[in-house]
Scaffold this motif. Structure first.
Motif, PDB file in Angstrom:
ATOM      1  N   CYS A  93      50.420 115.299  25.093  1.00 22.79           N
ATOM      2  CA  CYS A  93      51.216 115.649  23.920  1.00 22.79           C
ATOM      3  C   CYS A  93      50.931 117.091  23.499  1.00 22.79           C
ATOM      4  CB  CYS A  93      50.875 114.694  22.779  1.00 22.79           C
ATOM      5  SG  CYS A  93      51.671 115.138  21.217  1.00 22.79           S
ATOM      6  N   CYS A 138      51.125 110.187  18.025  1.00 23.57           N
ATOM      7  CA  CYS A 138      51.676 110.903  16.858  1.00 23.57           C
ATOM      8  C   CYS A 138      53.188 110.741  16.740  1.00 23.57           C
ATOM      9  CB  CYS A 138      51.300 112.380  16.915  1.00 23.57           C
ATOM     10  SG  CYS A 138      52.159 113.303  18.205  1.00 23.57           S
ATOM     11  N   CYS A 140      49.125 116.606  19.737  1.00 23.21           N
ATOM     12  CA  CYS A 140      47.827 115.948  19.521  1.00 23.21           C
ATOM     13  C   CYS A 140      46.987 115.794  20.798  1.00 23.21           C
ATOM     14  CB  CYS A 140      48.017 114.598  18.835  1.00 23.21           C
ATOM     15  SG  CYS A 140      48.590 113.289  19.924  1.00 23.21           S
ATOM     16  N   CYS A 152      55.184 110.397  22.183  1.00 24.80           N
ATOM     17  CA  CYS A 152      53.732 110.263  22.137  1.00 24.80           C
ATOM     18  C   CYS A 152      53.386 108.990  21.356  1.00 24.80           C
ATOM     19  CB  CYS A 152      53.097 111.479  21.475  1.00 24.80           C
ATOM     20  SG  CYS A 152      51.324 111.287  21.191  1.00 24.80           S
TER      21      CYS A 152
HETATM   22 ZN    ZN Z   1      50.905 113.270  20.067  1.00 20.67          ZN
END
Ligand code: ZN
Length: 413
Positions: free
Chosen positions: A9, A55, A12, A52
């Motif tokens: 990601c 997140c 994150c 993701c």
């Molecule tokens: Zn993420």
């Protein structure tokens, strides 16, 4: 779940293993071809988007460097009347609301050809653009809009700060989604903003993409697809707080977020933020299943559009396109629609005329070509501008021509 995927990601850092949409392989959507390039090999890249699981940021895999995509860019914002109108209306709103005057500075990121900053400059408000594509930046500079020809991020922001540049208003229209180094970009915004300054950013709203099946807005230049929930998390991680949001009709449905320094107590949080966050939660955008359902809808749209085109061609109808937007290239490449269905397309931008669409090699002409060839159907590729296009091209009704939009599903108008 695809446990073999090594992508992580861009916000994150978690492993990406939930697919959102797979549009096969496509060339870069803005790499229009010259006649000579038709005889050369053309690079195609997988066009896959993931969500993701940690997140919930929806994001595409990046294959090309931003330098390869954006340094010579074919999109000149000033060729769309409705976009200019949008820019002007934004200026009328922002100047009184944020108390901007000749002592302020408006900084626009991805300022393109100066389509927006020209309206602030006309009111005597100092402006500065940052635009990496030298060809569009040069148009802005010629108009008298000061423009730094660079990518924006932490480094550019520090360089500007060293020269004493900090902004009262930072504007980013359709740039946040185009940034591969998302954290670096938002860190840069934090640095470039005065203590009580305001940031506004516009980007297509993921919730509209999903609900209205706008999968053609997925292309390689477009790295992230934001919900309010996701963008709020990203800004918060960099010390920025969202304090207001507008839902706009531009680009098929966009959000304009308003942000400030987390430390800035001078602005209250508008209830619109809380309402929209709740709407997204209620619509299921905090749940992975909602994202997983998109892929089937995308396929159904392809089947419907091809059925219409095949039927029309069997009836010997002439079909042409209107517009040569990036989203049209995603749609045509994903569906395998070439000049066997769409004889040509037209575009008002002289930078695109005389070129060919990437992948599908459909030729691009001046809009006058339509009056000369009197087609039965005009497929509007920038369906978000369909009202504007239908008003401009209303004369096709004289010979019984009809407009067609491909999204959210094929429809004759
Ligand atoms: Zn993420």
């Amino acid at each position: 779940m695809d446990e073999t995927n090594l992508l992580t990601c861009r916000f994150c850092g978690e492993r990406l293993n939930v697919l959102f949409a797979d549009l096969g392989a496509s060339p870069l959507a803005n790499s229009y071809l010259t006649p000579a390039q038709l005889h050369q090999a053309e690079p195609f890249y997988p066009l896959r988007v993931y969500v993701c699981a940690s997140c919930l940021l929806v994001q595409a895999e990046a294959f090309e460097t931003p330098e390869a995509i954006f340094t010579d860019y074919a999109y000149f914002a000033s060729y769309s009347d409705s976009w200019l109108q949008h820019a002007k209306a934004y200026t009328e709103m922002a100047v009184p609301r944020f108390g901007l005057d000749r002592h302020s500075l408006v900084l626009e990121l991805a300022s393109n050809d100066g389509y927006l900053l020209q309206y602030f400059a006309a009111k005597g408000i100092p402006v500065l653009g940052v635009e990496p594509a030298h060809n569009v930046a040069n148009v802005a500079i010629k108009k008298g809009i000061p423009t730094v020809v660079k990518f924006f991020g932490e480094q550019t922001s520090r360089e500007l700060s060293e020269q004493g540049v900090q902004a009262d208003l930072i504007v980013g229209n359709n740039v946040l989604a185009h940034v591969p180094q998302l954290n670096d970009f938002v860190r840069g915004i934090k640095i470039a903003l005065k203590a009580t300054g305001v940031i506004t950013m516009e980007f297509p709203h993921l919730i509209r993409l999903v609900k209205e099946n706008q999968f053609d807005t997925i292309y390689h230049e477009h790295f992230s697809y934001f919900s309010l929930i996701a963008v709020e998390k990203i800004f918060a991680a960099h010390g920025l707080t969202l304090f207001d949001v507008d839902e706009l009709d531009t680009h098929g449905g966009s959000l304009r977020i308003y942000a400030k320094h987390a430390e800035d107590a001078s602005k209250r949080i508008h209830p619109r933020i809380i309402d929209l966050r709740r709407q997204e939660e209620n619509a299921g955008f905090i749940c992975l299943e909602t994202y997983r359902c998109v892929a089937d809808k995308v396929k159904a749209t392809k089947y419907g559009l091809l059925e219409f085109l095949i039927r029309a061609k069997r009836e010997k109808k002439i079909i042409v396109g209107y517009g040569a937007p990036a989203k049209g290239n995603t749609l045509l490449n994903y569906c395998g629609i070439r000049s066997d269905f769409i004889e040509y397309t037209v575009d008002r931008s002289p930078h695109k005329q005389g070129h060919f669409l990437p992948g599908t090699h459909i030729p691009i002409y001046d809009p006058d070509k339509i009056s000369q060839t009197r087609p039965d159907y005009v497929l509007i590729l920038p369906w978000n501008l369909k009202d504007e296009v239908m008003a401009q091209m209303n004369h096709i009704r004289d010979w019984g021509g009809q407009f067609v939009v491909p999204i959210p599903e094929v429809k004759v108008l």
